[in-house]
Design a protein around this motif. Structure first.
Motif, mmCIF file in Angstrom:
data_model
loop_
_atom_site.group_PDB
_atom_site.id
_atom_site.type_symbol
_atom_site.label_atom_id
_atom_site.label_comp_id
_atom_site.label_asym_id
_atom_site.label_seq_id
_atom_site.Cartn_x
_atom_site.Cartn_y
_atom_site.Cartn_z
ATOM 1 N N GLU A 170 -35.836 -3.151 -21.648
ATOM 2 C CA GLU A 170 -35.279 -2.642 -20.396
ATOM 3 C C GLU A 170 -36.342 -2.628 -19.293
ATOM 4 O O GLU A 170 -37.487 -2.246 -19.518
ATOM 5 N N SER A 171 -35.945 -3.068 -18.111
ATOM 6 C CA SER A 171 -36.830 -3.052 -16.954
ATOM 7 C C SER A 171 -36.207 -2.218 -15.843
ATOM 8 O O SER A 171 -34.980 -2.130 -15.719
ATOM 9 N N VAL A 172 -37.060 -1.587 -15.047
ATOM 10 C CA VAL A 172 -36.608 -0.823 -13.886
ATOM 11 C C VAL A 172 -37.503 -1.168 -12.706
ATOM 12 O O VAL A 172 -38.613 -1.688 -12.872
ATOM 13 N N ILE A 173 -37.015 -0.871 -11.528
ATOM 14 C CA ILE A 173 -37.796 -1.028 -10.308
ATOM 15 C C ILE A 173 -38.074 0.360 -9.754
ATOM 16 O O ILE A 173 -37.154 1.146 -9.531
ATOM 17 N N LEU A 174 -39.324 0.668 -9.542
ATOM 18 C CA LEU A 174 -39.719 1.946 -8.950
ATOM 19 C C LEU A 174 -40.604 1.655 -7.753
ATOM 20 O O LEU A 174 -41.679 1.041 -7.899
ATOM 21 N N SER A 175 -40.124 2.057 -6.580
ATOM 22 C CA SER A 175 -40.870 1.864 -5.331
ATOM 23 C C SER A 175 -41.305 0.410 -5.148
ATOM 24 O O SER A 175 -42.430 0.117 -4.739
ATOM 25 N N GLY A 176 -40.402 -0.498 -5.491
ATOM 26 C CA GLY A 176 -40.624 -1.915 -5.243
ATOM 27 C C GLY A 176 -41.377 -2.662 -6.326
ATOM 28 O O GLY A 176 -41.573 -3.876 -6.209
ATOM 29 N N LYS A 177 -41.792 -1.981 -7.397
ATOM 30 C CA LYS A 177 -42.567 -2.630 -8.456
ATOM 31 C C LYS A 177 -41.788 -2.637 -9.766
ATOM 32 O O LYS A 177 -41.132 -1.650 -10.111
ATOM 33 N N GLY A 178 -41.870 -3.732 -10.513
ATOM 34 C CA GLY A 178 -41.145 -3.861 -11.762
ATOM 35 C C GLY A 178 -41.907 -3.280 -12.943
ATOM 36 O O GLY A 178 -43.109 -3.511 -13.096
ATOM 37 N N PHE A 179 -41.180 -2.524 -13.785
ATOM 38 C CA PHE A 179 -41.778 -1.878 -14.957
ATOM 39 C C PHE A 179 -40.906 -2.091 -16.185
ATOM 40 O O PHE A 179 -39.679 -2.157 -16.081
ATOM 41 N N ARG A 180 -41.545 -2.135 -17.359
ATOM 42 C CA ARG A 180 -40.849 -2.054 -18.637
ATOM 43 C C ARG A 180 -40.886 -0.606 -19.094
ATOM 44 O O ARG A 180 -41.901 0.083 -18.933
ATOM 45 N N THR A 181 -39.806 -0.139 -19.700
ATOM 46 C CA THR A 181 -39.777 1.224 -20.235
ATOM 47 C C THR A 181 -40.256 1.222 -21.687
ATOM 48 O O THR A 181 -40.137 0.223 -22.404
ATOM 49 N N GLY A 182 -40.811 2.345 -22.112
ATOM 50 C CA GLY A 182 -41.293 2.427 -23.475
ATOM 51 C C GLY A 182 -41.765 3.813 -23.836
ATOM 52 O O GLY A 182 -41.472 4.794 -23.141
ATOM 53 N N THR A 183 -42.508 3.902 -24.921
ATOM 54 C CA THR A 183 -43.068 5.170 -25.366
ATOM 55 C C THR A 183 -44.533 4.971 -25.756
ATOM 56 O O THR A 183 -44.951 3.882 -26.156
ATOM 57 N N LEU A 184 -45.289 6.044 -25.633
ATOM 58 C CA LEU A 184 -46.681 6.056 -26.061
ATOM 59 C C LEU A 184 -46.899 7.313 -26.896
ATOM 60 O O LEU A 184 -46.734 8.427 -26.403
ATOM 61 N N GLU A 185 -47.260 7.113 -28.161
ATOM 62 C CA GLU A 185 -47.547 8.228 -29.054
ATOM 63 C C GLU A 185 -49.039 8.251 -29.343
ATOM 64 O O GLU A 185 -49.635 7.216 -29.661
ATOM 65 N N ARG A 186 -49.633 9.431 -29.227
ATOM 66 C CA ARG A 186 -51.037 9.587 -29.559
ATOM 67 C C ARG A 186 -51.203 10.792 -30.499
ATOM 68 O O ARG A 186 -50.665 11.862 -30.237
ATOM 69 N N LYS A 187 -51.959 10.582 -31.549
ATOM 70 C CA LYS A 187 -52.269 11.666 -32.481
ATOM 71 C C LYS A 187 -53.781 11.798 -32.579
ATOM 72 O O LYS A 187 -54.489 10.826 -32.875
ATOM 73 N N PHE A 188 -54.271 13.006 -32.319
ATOM 74 C CA PHE A 188 -55.698 13.291 -32.392
ATOM 75 C C PHE A 188 -55.955 14.177 -33.617
ATOM 76 O O PHE A 188 -55.357 15.240 -33.758
ATOM 77 N N THR A 189 -56.843 13.733 -34.489
ATOM 78 C CA THR A 189 -57.170 14.483 -35.692
ATOM 79 C C THR A 189 -58.658 14.801 -35.711
ATOM 80 O O THR A 189 -59.495 13.889 -35.674
ATOM 81 N N VAL A 190 -58.982 16.098 -35.737
ATOM 82 C CA VAL A 190 -60.380 16.506 -35.840
ATOM 83 C C VAL A 190 -60.848 16.193 -37.259
ATOM 84 O O VAL A 190 -60.302 16.708 -38.236
ATOM 85 N N LYS A 191 -61.857 15.325 -37.375
ATOM 86 C CA LYS A 191 -62.277 14.868 -38.701
ATOM 87 C C LYS A 191 -62.846 15.990 -39.553
ATOM 88 O O LYS A 191 -62.705 15.981 -40.786
ATOM 89 N N LYS A 192 -63.449 16.969 -38.930
ATOM 90 C CA LYS A 192 -64.109 18.045 -39.665
ATOM 91 C C LYS A 192 -63.127 18.909 -40.448
ATOM 92 O O LYS A 192 -63.399 19.306 -41.586
ATOM 93 N N ASN A 193 -61.961 19.189 -39.844
ATOM 94 C CA ASN A 193 -61.034 20.133 -40.485
ATOM 95 C C ASN A 193 -59.594 19.633 -40.583
ATOM 96 O O ASN A 193 -58.729 20.337 -41.106
ATOM 97 N N GLY A 194 -59.311 18.435 -40.057
ATOM 98 C CA GLY A 194 -57.967 17.869 -40.177
ATOM 99 C C GLY A 194 -56.938 18.419 -39.218
ATOM 100 O O GLY A 194 -55.752 18.066 -39.287
ATOM 101 N N VAL A 195 -57.350 19.277 -38.284
ATOM 102 C CA VAL A 195 -56.425 19.831 -37.297
ATOM 103 C C VAL A 195 -55.955 18.708 -36.365
ATOM 104 O O VAL A 195 -56.747 17.836 -35.961
ATOM 105 N N THR A 196 -54.663 18.718 -36.008
ATOM 106 C CA THR A 196 -54.097 17.623 -35.226
ATOM 107 C C THR A 196 -53.427 18.103 -33.940
ATOM 108 O O THR A 196 -52.981 19.245 -33.837
ATOM 109 N N SER A 197 -53.363 17.178 -32.988
ATOM 110 C CA SER A 197 -52.563 17.336 -31.772
ATOM 111 C C SER A 197 -51.775 16.052 -31.581
ATOM 112 O O SER A 197 -52.324 14.946 -31.723
ATOM 113 N N ASP A 198 -50.475 16.199 -31.276
ATOM 114 C CA ASP A 198 -49.603 15.038 -31.115
ATOM 115 C C ASP A 198 -48.983 15.037 -29.725
ATOM 116 O O ASP A 198 -48.517 16.078 -29.238
ATOM 117 N N TYR A 199 -48.964 13.852 -29.114
ATOM 118 C CA TYR A 199 -48.367 13.667 -27.798
ATOM 119 C C TYR A 199 -47.428 12.469 -27.856
ATOM 120 O O TYR A 199 -47.805 11.403 -28.356
#
Length: 217
Positions: free
Chosen positions: A133-162
């Motif tokens: 899917e493509s959209v136009i925002l303020s005259g510019k063409g974009f593809r839609t999508g998702t970005l997933e990021r997972k951060f894991t502290v190596k020392k203790n395994g604690v995570t944050s997900d976005y």
């Protein structure tokens, strides 16, 4: 996936008179006006791009991206939380690859350089997915999508997900993070950051520190 609305009419809202001060050696290229009173200005700084976001006139975070929109660093909480790519680490994601194949998936070692976790190594896992899917925002063409990021502290395994809804410029020159679901060390929240308009150089709202949208709540 949430769909991004295309702005079809000009909307007049009062803007903050304050404007962003460019980082030294950087040139501003665009300001994205999001929901929730978030205004984000993009700066071209040689081979990297700095993306600085403001909420109601106050800086919230700064992202630094490499030539193909791989994440090199992140600063939040007035510098109290700073994460930088470990020296010599390879890019974890490629916008160009995602535009060509629909996905880019990888990992990168990061390091906390301030805050209570200073000195800790973090593994960042990124999954960049683009649909057709493509959209136009303020005259510019974009593809839609998702970005997933997972951060894991190596020392203790604690995570944050976005998990962000994103717009990726079809020419590979811009990546916009929108609405997101966040799980930060077990604390869940949602960010209503859908992009509504891009102000280009010379236009009203360029380099402003306050969005046109969502500032009246």
């Amino acid at each position: 996936m949430k769909h991004f609305a295309v702005l079809l009419a000009l909307v007049a809202f009062p803007l903050s008179a304050e404007t962003v001060t460019p980082p030294e050696g950087c040139e501003p290229t665009a300001t994205v006006h999001h929901d929730s009173c978030i205004a984000t200005t993009y700066f071209s700084c040689g081979d990297v791009t700095k993306v600085v976001s403001y909420a109601r006139g106050k800086v919230t975070d700064t992202h630094t991206f490499g030539p193909d929109w791989d994440l090199l660093g992140y600063v939040a909480d007035n510098g109290r939380s700073t994460v930088s790519a470990k020296a010599g680490s390879k890019p974890e994601a490629s916008l160009q690859a995602a535009l060509e194949t629909g996905e880019s998936i990888g990992t990168r070692d990061m390091e906390m350089t301030t805050g209570v976790l200073k000195g800790n190594l973090i593994e960042m896992q990124s999954k960049l997915l683009l649909g057709t899917e493509s959209v136009i925002l303020s005259g510019k063409g974009f593809r839609t999508g998702t970005l997933e990021r997972k951060f894991t502290v190596k020392k203790n395994g604690v995570t944050s997900d976005y998990s962000f809804d994103i717009l990726a410029a079809e020419d590979g020159t811009m990546l916009i993070e929108g609405a997101a679901e966040v799980d930060q060390f077990g604390r869940k929240s949602e960010l209503e950051w859908t992009p509504r308009r891009i102000a280009w150089p010379g236009e009203d709202g360029f380099m402003t520190m306050q969005s046109e949208f969502g500032c009246d709540g």
